[in-house]
Design a protein around this motif. Structure first.
Motif, short mmCIF file in Angstrom:
data_model
loop_
_atom_site.label_atom_id
_atom_site.label_comp_id
_atom_site.label_asym_id
_atom_site.label_seq_id
_atom_site.Cartn_x
_atom_site.Cartn_y
_atom_site.Cartn_z
N GLU A 128 -95.17 -102.48 61.81
CA GLU A 128 -94.17 -103.26 61.08
C GLU A 128 -94.79 -103.94 59.86
OE1 GLU A 128 -91.75 -105.58 63.75
OE2 GLU A 128 -90.87 -106.55 61.98
N LYS A 129 -96.03 -104.39 60.04
CA LYS A 129 -96.67 -105.12 58.94
C LYS A 129 -97.04 -104.22 57.77
CE LYS A 129 -98.38 -109.45 60.60
NZ LYS A 129 -99.54 -110.19 61.10
N LEU A 130 -97.03 -102.90 58.01
CA LEU A 130 -97.38 -101.98 56.92
C LEU A 130 -96.40 -102.15 55.75
CD1 LEU A 130 -99.36 -99.68 56.22
CD2 LEU A 130 -97.65 -98.08 57.00
N ARG A 131 -95.14 -102.40 56.11
CA ARG A 131 -94.12 -102.61 55.09
C ARG A 131 -94.45 -103.85 54.25
NH1 ARG A 131 -88.03 -103.26 56.72
NH2 ARG A 131 -88.76 -102.90 58.84
N LEU A 132 -94.85 -104.92 54.96
CA LEU A 132 -95.22 -106.16 54.25
C LEU A 132 -96.43 -105.91 53.37
CD1 LEU A 132 -94.85 -108.89 57.02
CD2 LEU A 132 -93.17 -108.07 55.39
N GLN A 133 -97.38 -105.14 53.90
CA GLN A 133 -98.59 -104.86 53.14
C GLN A 133 -98.26 -104.10 51.86
OE1 GLN A 133 -102.49 -105.30 53.81
NE2 GLN A 133 -101.71 -105.27 51.74
N ILE A 134 -97.35 -103.14 51.96
CA ILE A 134 -96.98 -102.35 50.78
C ILE A 134 -96.29 -103.25 49.76
CG2 ILE A 134 -95.63 -100.38 49.94
CD1 ILE A 134 -96.05 -99.13 52.76
N LEU A 135 -95.39 -104.10 50.23
CA LEU A 135 -94.70 -105.02 49.30
C LEU A 135 -95.70 -105.99 48.69
CD1 LEU A 135 -91.43 -105.87 51.26
CD2 LEU A 135 -91.65 -104.43 49.23
N ALA A 136 -96.66 -106.44 49.51
CA ALA A 136 -97.66 -107.38 49.00
C ALA A 136 -98.57 -106.70 47.97
CB ALA A 136 -98.50 -107.94 50.15
N LEU A 137 -98.63 -105.38 47.99
CA LEU A 137 -99.42 -104.67 46.96
C LEU A 137 -98.63 -104.54 45.67
CD1 LEU A 137 -101.13 -101.89 49.09
CD2 LEU A 137 -102.30 -103.60 47.73
N GLY A 138 -97.41 -105.06 45.68
CA GLY A 138 -96.62 -105.08 44.44
C GLY A 138 -95.65 -103.91 44.31
N ALA A 139 -95.36 -103.22 45.42
CA ALA A 139 -94.49 -102.05 45.32
C ALA A 139 -93.02 -102.44 45.17
CB ALA A 139 -94.65 -101.20 46.58
N THR A 140 -92.28 -101.60 44.45
CA THR A 140 -90.83 -101.76 44.41
C THR A 140 -90.31 -101.21 45.73
OG1 THR A 140 -90.55 -99.56 43.50
CG2 THR A 140 -90.71 -101.35 41.91
N ARG A 141 -89.02 -101.39 45.98
CA ARG A 141 -88.47 -100.90 47.24
C ARG A 141 -88.58 -99.38 47.33
NH1 ARG A 141 -86.19 -102.88 51.61
NH2 ARG A 141 -84.81 -101.43 52.64
N ILE A 142 -88.33 -98.73 46.20
CA ILE A 142 -88.40 -97.26 46.20
C ILE A 142 -89.84 -96.81 46.44
CG2 ILE A 142 -88.13 -95.21 44.73
CD1 ILE A 142 -85.68 -96.71 43.49
N GLN A 143 -90.79 -97.48 45.78
CA GLN A 143 -92.20 -97.13 45.99
C GLN A 143 -92.58 -97.34 47.46
OE1 GLN A 143 -93.92 -99.70 42.96
NE2 GLN A 143 -94.70 -97.94 41.85
N MET A 144 -92.06 -98.42 48.05
CA MET A 144 -92.37 -98.71 49.45
C MET A 144 -91.87 -97.58 50.35
SD MET A 144 -91.00 -101.69 51.92
CE MET A 144 -89.49 -100.82 52.25
N VAL A 145 -90.61 -97.16 50.13
CA VAL A 145 -90.03 -96.10 50.95
C VAL A 145 -90.84 -94.81 50.79
CG1 VAL A 145 -87.99 -94.63 51.24
CG2 VAL A 145 -87.72 -97.10 50.96
N TRP A 146 -91.21 -94.51 49.58
CA TRP A 146 -91.98 -93.29 49.32
C TRP A 146 -93.33 -93.33 50.03
CZ3 TRP A 146 -91.71 -88.52 48.70
CH2 TRP A 146 -92.71 -87.76 48.12
#
Lengths: 232, 366
Positions: A128-146
């Motif tokens: 679950e935290k992977l999503r937070l980690q990706i957002l914390a790296l500055g990803a947009t929502r689309i980048q996160m999903v990808w």
């Protein structure tokens, strides 16, 4: 026993000589099931990922529906697609019943929930935290999903294999909406059913062998890709 | 430096779960370049606060100001997040090589290839993992993976770095070496950092300020010296003072030993330290000897202080005696000693401990 032996012999003969009818049936099978798998990958991965990443009332019901859809009986799909495409049906104006197009639609309906269900499970299985980690790296929502889809690529390749396996071997829906018209909508499974009912076991065995070999090679290629991705 | 706008300011942050408030922080100011540690027991709200401050936990009330501008009004959340980096307890690496992992934040920012390569190589070196660059992240040890995760965060060159117990699942030697690397990286880059940990030592070694949290609130916030030597209440005292930890400044050197000033008392310890350097002194309670006041006979103990008994707690086989010697000191005594010294609260006793019984931690690395 002699019947089976004779059948296998004839089957190899048909294969070695590249019998034009057998070849046509094989290519149509690949074309229909391949297209249906590609479309269902698009639908299944998009919806599966969306459901996996969102919270909404009735989510559990939707997930149960998707999981039920993974085991959708092809004849039921065939029945409903036929009703929809029937001359007087809601989509009758397309006039595509008893065409390869109708078969692609039916097979897409069968494969999509399979891909969707596996995608849903694969994305949910990521930490679950992977999503937070990706957002914390500055990803947009689309980048996160990808990025999440890329992280789930191994189970997603399995989803592709399961989807393709489900439709290439399916007969009920194809015969109902395709009509098994010679030279036009006849595929490996529908032809096997027909030849068996006529007692032409040799051709039926040949078609059966082609079906198995085809399924094997496509899965072999996908497995190669999947296992190459696995770190040593 | 002149008084500047804080890099981060929060007002009335509140997080509710199932109707109960699990985090309630009225205000928090963080200056640029500051390293703030959040310490507290599990469930104190450290992670919730970190996730709220980094806008990763959405449903919270209150405002966050980044360089004086309100996030989600003057700054979009997305813009704000691009100024941050976070490292969690789990390394959360992507299923690709170490190089690609460290590059991921830069790729998300669509930096050009040569720039990415240069920056990634720098940060791989910073954390001593350049030899692992082509290795798959799945094959790394816990320490290597966390180094990769730290390098990935530093590669972004964030304005604020959030660290959520990054060393909690590492073995002690790995933790120690990683702490050293992190400390060096923070000194070099002067990155503003908010560091959640339940390890008091990690907090003491790294931070300029420590906030002690309990039940979703900040109970005390101040310099390590204030929090360690002058705990505001019993909770803070019991959390920071399971054993005695004192902050002091070296005032005298004495051939192998040095004298530190702790709350204007002088404590002698063994070890190497520079004059004026800030050190952490740790005294195990079993090494503190108590005696009755008139007896100030000569012992080998270099540190002898009169102190008042503040509290006596039974720990089963022995008693824990909390003293106030001008600084807090904890001693363990047996029931027998307690009776023979007729120790009770408010009584004055003499506490002594040897210079060699003090564990010295130097704050500024090498």
């Amino acid at each position: 026993m002699a019947l089976i032996f004779e059948g296998i012999k004839k089957a190899f003969w048909l294969l070695i000589t590249c019998d034009p009818e057998v070849m046509r049936i094989t290519f149509l099978s690949l074309q229909v099931s391949g297209t249906a798998t590609l479309i269902s990958l698009f639908i299944g991965i998009s919806i599966g990922t969306t459901v996996a990443l969102s919270k909404f009332p009735g989510r559990r019901m939707v997930v149960s529906l998707i999981n039920t859809g993974m085991g959708l009986p092809p004849v039921v799909v065939g029945l409903f697609v036929t009703i929809f495409l029937w001359r007087n049906g809601p989509l009758g104006f397309f006039g595509i019943l008893y065409t390869p197009g109708a078969m692609i639609i039916a097979q897409t309906v069968i494969a999509s929930p399979i891909v969707m269900g596996i995608t849903l499970a694969a994305i949910q299985h990521l930490p679950e935290k992977l999503r937070l980690q990706i957002l914390a790296l500055g990803a947009t929502r689309i980048q996160m999903v990808w990025i999440l889809i890329k992280e789930a690529k191994l189970p997603l390749l399995a989803a592709m294999m399961a989807g393709f396996g489900g439709v290439i071997s399916e007969v009920g829906a194809s015969i109902m909406v395709g009509g098994n018209i010679k030279g036009y909508s006849r595929v490996l499974t529908t032809a096997t059913v027909m030849e068996t009912s006529r007692g032409n076991f040799d051709i039926a065995i040949a078609l059966g062998i082609i079906l198995l070999v085809l399924a094997y090679f496509i899965n072999l290629i996908l497995t190669q890709i999947q296992q190459r991705e696995r770190p040593r | 430096m002149t008084e500047s706008i804080p890099i981060l300011e929060t007002k009335n942050i509140q997080v509710k779960r199932g109707g109960t408030i699990i985090l309630n922080i009225s205000s928090l100011l963080i200056q640029k370049g500051e390293i703030l540690s959040l310490i507290g027991p599990n469930g104190a709200g450290k992670t919730t606060l970190l996730q709220s401050l980094s806008y990763l936990l959405k449903p919270f009330e209150g405002d966050i100001f980044f360089k004086g501008k309100r996030v989600n009004q003057n700054h979009s959340i997305f813009e704000y997040r691009r100024k941050l980096a976070a490292v969690f307890q789990e390394p959360l690496l992507f299923d690709t090589t170490v190089f690609e992992n460290v590059a991921s934040g830069l790729k998300i920012r669509r930096m050009n290839r040569s720039e990415i390569r240069e920056r990634v190589m720098d940060h791989l070196e910073q954390f001593g993992i350049n030899h692992l660059k082509d290795r798959s992240a799945r094959t790394l040890s816990g320490g290597e993976a966390q180094r990769t995760s730290l390098a990935r965060a530093f590669a972004i060159q964030p304005e604020i770095l959030f660290l959520d117990e990054p060393f909690a699942s590492l073995d002690p030697p790995t933790r120690e070496s990683l702490m050293g690397d992190l400390q060096r990286a923070l000194l070099e880059t002067k990155t503003t950092t908010i560091f959640a940990t339940h390890d008091r030592f990690e907090a003491l070694i790294l931070s300029n300020r420590i906030a002690v949290m309990n039940l979703g609130k900040i109970v005390q916030i101040g310099s390590p010296d204030e929090v360690m030597n002058h705990p505001i209440d019993e909770f803070v005292a019991s959390f920071v003072g399971v054993e005695t930890i004192l902050m002091g400044k070296v005032v005298k050197k004495n051939g192998g030993t040095f004298v530190t000033s702790v709350s204007s008392k002088e404590i002698e310890a063994v070890g190497e330290a520079q004059l004026g350097e800030e050190v952490i002194l740790c005294i195990r309670p079993e090494n503190v000897i108590l005696s009755s006041p008139p007896s100030k006979e000569l012992t080998s103990a270099r540190n002898v202080f009169p102190g008042r008994v503040e509290k006596i707690t039974s720990l089963g086989l022995y008693q824990k005696v909390q003293l106030n010697c001008g600084f807090p000191l904890v001693a363990y005594v047996t029931h027998h000693s307690l009776e023979s010294l007729s120790l009770k609260e408010e009584k004055t006793v003499i506490a002594s401990f040897k210079a060699t019984a003090i564990h010295v931690v130097r704050r500024k690395g090498k």
